[in-house]
Write a protein that holds these residues in place. Sequence first.
Motif, PDB file in Angstrom:
ATOM      1  N   ALA A 299       0.832  -1.211   0.000  1.00  0.00           N
ATOM      2  CA  ALA A 299       0.000   0.000   0.000  1.00  0.00           C
ATOM      3  C   ALA A 299       0.865   1.258   0.000  1.00  0.00           C
ATOM      4  O   ALA A 299       0.574   2.223  -0.726  1.00  0.00           O
ATOM      5  N   LEU A 300       1.928   1.260   0.788  1.00  0.00           N
ATOM      6  CA  LEU A 300       2.825   2.421   0.816  1.00  0.00           C
ATOM      7  C   LEU A 300       3.562   2.579  -0.510  1.00  0.00           C
ATOM      8  O   LEU A 300       3.806   3.700  -0.971  1.00  0.00           O
ATOM      9  N   ALA A 301       3.932   1.459  -1.137  1.00  0.00           N
ATOM     10  CA  ALA A 301       4.628   1.525  -2.427  1.00  0.00           C
ATOM     11  C   ALA A 301       3.717   2.068  -3.510  1.00  0.00           C
ATOM     12  O   ALA A 301       4.143   2.864  -4.364  1.00  0.00           O
ATOM     13  N   LEU A 302       2.458   1.652  -3.510  1.00  0.00           N
ATOM     14  CA  LEU A 302       1.499   2.175  -4.483  1.00  0.00           C
ATOM     15  C   LEU A 302       1.300   3.674  -4.273  1.00  0.00           C
ATOM     16  O   LEU A 302       1.234   4.443  -5.244  1.00  0.00           O
ATOM     17  N   LYS A 303       1.220   4.103  -3.047  1.00  0.00           N
ATOM     18  CA  LYS A 303       1.103   5.537  -2.761  1.00  0.00           C
ATOM     19  C   LYS A 303       2.322   6.286  -3.290  1.00  0.00           C
ATOM     20  O   LYS A 303       2.190   7.355  -3.907  1.00  0.00           O
ATOM     21  N   ALA A 304       3.506   5.742  -3.065  1.00  0.00           N
ATOM     22  CA  ALA A 304       4.731   6.401  -3.514  1.00  0.00           C
ATOM     23  C   ALA A 304       4.769   6.528  -5.028  1.00  0.00           C
ATOM     24  O   ALA A 304       5.124   7.584  -5.572  1.00  0.00           O
ATOM     25  N   ARG A 305       4.419   5.466  -5.736  1.00  0.00           N
ATOM     26  CA  ARG A 305       4.431   5.530  -7.198  1.00  0.00           C
ATOM     27  C   ARG A 305       3.369   6.506  -7.703  1.00  0.00           C
ATOM     28  O   ARG A 305       3.611   7.263  -8.649  1.00  0.00           O
ATOM     29  N   THR A 306       2.210   6.496  -7.082  1.00  0.00           N
ATOM     30  CA  THR A 306       1.135   7.409  -7.484  1.00  0.00           C
ATOM     31  C   THR A 306       1.572   8.860  -7.346  1.00  0.00           C
ATOM     32  O   THR A 306       1.360   9.680  -8.260  1.00  0.00           O
ATOM     33  N   LEU A 307       2.185   9.198  -6.222  1.00  0.00           N
ATOM     34  CA  LEU A 307       2.604  10.581  -6.000  1.00  0.00           C
ATOM     35  C   LEU A 307       3.760  10.975  -6.911  1.00  0.00           C
ATOM     36  O   LEU A 307       3.877  12.136  -7.314  1.00  0.00           O
ATOM     37  N   LEU A 308       4.620  10.020  -7.258  1.00  0.00           N
ATOM     38  CA  LEU A 308       5.688  10.307  -8.215  1.00  0.00           C
ATOM     39  C   LEU A 308       5.102  10.672  -9.577  1.00  0.00           C
ATOM     40  O   LEU A 308       5.496  11.667 -10.200  1.00  0.00           O
ATOM     41  N   TYR A 309       4.143   9.873 -10.039  1.00  0.00           N
ATOM     42  CA  TYR A 309       3.502  10.168 -11.315  1.00  0.00           C
ATOM     43  C   TYR A 309       2.781  11.510 -11.250  1.00  0.00           C
ATOM     44  O   TYR A 309       2.816  12.297 -12.205  1.00  0.00           O
ATOM     45  N   ALA A 310       2.114  11.761 -10.125  1.00  0.00           N
ATOM     46  CA  ALA A 310       1.341  13.001  -9.993  1.00  0.00           C
ATOM     47  C   ALA A 310       2.222  14.237 -10.069  1.00  0.00           C
ATOM     48  O   ALA A 310       1.785  15.298 -10.526  1.00  0.00           O
ATOM     49  N   ALA A 311       3.478  14.113  -9.638  1.00  0.00           N
ATOM     50  CA  ALA A 311       4.399  15.259  -9.652  1.00  0.00           C
ATOM     51  C   ALA A 311       5.108  15.422 -10.988  1.00  0.00           C
ATOM     52  O   ALA A 311       5.793  16.423 -11.203  1.00  0.00           O
ATOM     53  N   SER A 312       4.926  14.476 -11.907  1.00  0.00           N
ATOM     54  CA  SER A 312       5.711  14.433 -13.137  1.00  0.00           C
ATOM     55  C   SER A 312       5.193  15.403 -14.193  1.00  0.00           C
ATOM     56  O   SER A 312       4.104  15.968 -14.095  1.00  0.00           O
ATOM     57  N   ASP A 313       6.010  15.558 -15.254  1.00  0.00           N
ATOM     58  CA  ASP A 313       5.754  16.565 -16.293  1.00  0.00           C
ATOM     59  C   ASP A 313       4.376  16.447 -16.918  1.00  0.00           C
ATOM     60  O   ASP A 313       3.718  17.459 -17.182  1.00  0.00           O
ATOM     61  N   LEU A 314       3.927  15.231 -17.208  1.00  0.00           N
ATOM     62  CA  LEU A 314       2.687  15.029 -17.938  1.00  0.00           C
ATOM     63  C   LEU A 314       1.498  15.678 -17.257  1.00  0.00           C
ATOM     64  O   LEU A 314       0.596  16.200 -17.929  1.00  0.00           O
ATOM     65  N   PHE A 315       1.493  15.645 -15.942  1.00  0.00           N
ATOM     66  CA  PHE A 315       0.342  16.150 -15.195  1.00  0.00           C
ATOM     67  C   PHE A 315       0.603  17.517 -14.571  1.00  0.00           C
ATOM     68  O   PHE A 315      -0.175  17.969 -13.721  1.00  0.00           O
ATOM     69  N   ASN A 316       1.659  18.154 -14.984  1.00  0.00           N
ATOM     70  CA  ASN A 316       2.014  19.482 -14.476  1.00  0.00           C
ATOM     71  C   ASN A 316       2.438  20.397 -15.620  1.00  0.00           C
ATOM     72  O   ASN A 316       3.423  21.128 -15.530  1.00  0.00           O
ATOM     73  N   LYS A 317       1.693  20.369 -16.701  1.00  0.00           N
ATOM     74  CA  LYS A 317       2.052  21.152 -17.872  1.00  0.00           C
ATOM     75  C   LYS A 317       1.796  22.639 -17.623  1.00  0.00           C
ATOM     76  O   LYS A 317       0.719  23.014 -17.146  1.00  0.00           O
ATOM     77  N   PRO A 318       2.777  23.485 -17.940  1.00  0.00           N
ATOM     78  CA  PRO A 318       2.590  24.928 -17.766  1.00  0.00           C
ATOM     79  C   PRO A 318       1.378  25.422 -18.558  1.00  0.00           C
ATOM     80  O   PRO A 318       1.181  25.046 -19.719  1.00  0.00           O
ATOM     81  N   GLY A 319       0.567  26.232 -17.903  1.00  0.00           N
ATOM     82  CA  GLY A 319      -0.581  26.812 -18.582  1.00  0.00           C
ATOM     83  C   GLY A 319      -1.805  25.929 -18.632  1.00  0.00           C
ATOM     84  O   GLY A 319      -2.837  26.334 -19.192  1.00  0.00           O
TER      85      GLY A 319
END
Length: 571
Positions: A224-244
């Motif tokens: 469960a902790l590993a899934l949380k860690a991977r989820t938050l890593l993806y959430a912080a990544s470029d694809l989901f943080n596009k400028p504008g």
Amino acid sequence: MNLYKNAGILIIAGLCCCACDFTDPEEYTFRSADQIKSNMNYLPPLRAAAYVNLPQGYNSIGRSWMAAACDEAEEVTVSERIQNFNIGNWNQYTNPDSAWIKSYAGIREANNFTQLTNDVTWEEFRLSNPTTYADRVYKTKMWRNEMFFLRAFYYFELVKRYAGVPLVTEKLDVNKDADKIMKMNRADFSECIQYITDQCDTAANKLVVTQLLADAGAPTKGAALALKARTLLYAASDLFNKPGNNNPVLGYTDNNRQQRWIKAAEAAWEVIKMAPATYQLNSSYSALFTLGSAQNKEVIFERRKGLLNTFEEANYSIGFNGGGTGTCPTQNLVDAYEMKSDGSAFDWNDPNQKANPYTGRDPRLAMTVVTNNTTFNGRVVEIWEGGKDGNPIYKTSKTGYYLKNYVIPGLDLTKDEKSYHQWIYFRLAEMYLNYAEAMNEAYGPDYTDGTLTMSARDAVNTVRNRSDVKMPEFPIGMTPGEFRTKLRNERRVELAFEDHRYWDVRRWNLGASAIGGNINGVKVAKVNDAEFNYTPFVVETRVFEPKMDLYPVPADEVIKSGGNIKQNPNW
């Protein structure tokens, strides 16, 4: 919809599952909640149904897998469905990866188990049979706890493909809840991430720390902790943080990205802190993927597959009796393995390296890829033109390489010999690399504090220091950009053929070059028994368009929702 099903449970045989139309009730044999309460035998199949739709890993798309849809591998069989990704022949009407259907089917079964066991107490056994009472209460409680993890897992599989998706947190009846169903729409990306991490937190607080061998494959606190860690890593990544970006369904619209990297680092650190008591890096890298029936302390969560040889049939060279040559590693991947002496990049322009391209390389290359003139399965592999495993023989490797990772060596397929298999979802090395990436993006390579006491550089060096790898350490004083480049290559090598590369390059916005672009191989010519000429060449050029950063929502779902479920851009 596959999101919503009638009340009741499907009585299944083994782990079979059927994917049906998205809004129609399924024609199955159902049991009522009252029947569930009276018969413990109904619970194991109900629990098993919630696991059926977890990703298969290898052989997940026909006889191929997502490695062959990026620069990791080439599938030799042109008729395999995976090839549709490579030629751009996929859209909202047809997609080789049916994750929407499967994930919502899994969510439905997890909700089903939870709601049908809400009132199960086994109280009638409390006085008459205390042992039976305690056993049933414990199992029911733990199986219910597993559902928090499974819901989170399935939603992560959706979010990484589609961004924000409809959040179905209860079992809905298509006949009774039609109005509610029709009003369902895609939740904001941030809401989905919050839901996933909340489910992970609940699961982590309720699940056991370790499983017995008999329950290998069931989630634990660490999973469960590993899934949380991977989820938050993806959430912080470029694809989901596009400028504008101003569409909250597609990603974040605020400027708090550093805080997201910090949360990702903290989440990975929670798993790392479970080492060495619960998790340890395995001394052998190659042995990770041939565990058989044993357990390994590096593995955090896995899918056990039992005695099989279908993967070997699909991936042994056609030169071995019974082999079929399926997934062939690319030259793109092989070039990523550094030189063992100093950690520098391999260079085709160096005449010594070109003449002996597999000498003096990162040891993980020889553990992952079958290269020319090396021994595998009892004989020398002859990939040169005219050899037993080379052109012009039908179905020999397109790239000049064969797969070794996850392939069990030594099976005689003519005698139908089999071996135990498993698919690893999470292992400790990934957590170190997740932590390293998040720490570097938040603070830089060498930062530590009173809470996060390991630097990004130390985390990645821990992985490179595995006893049968021992690659040179990342040096002190790298810039965040230098570290990022090296770390991404480290992920590519360490996590090869574990279903990371395709998703990593998408979340880094590198799809144009790593999913599309040239797929390279090597032509091998034999000079004599000890000398060969190696010539890199382009195997094929693949298609990738910017809209492919996200999967299209299946067209049926958009239509059936009356337009409430919006399509992803440009599909």
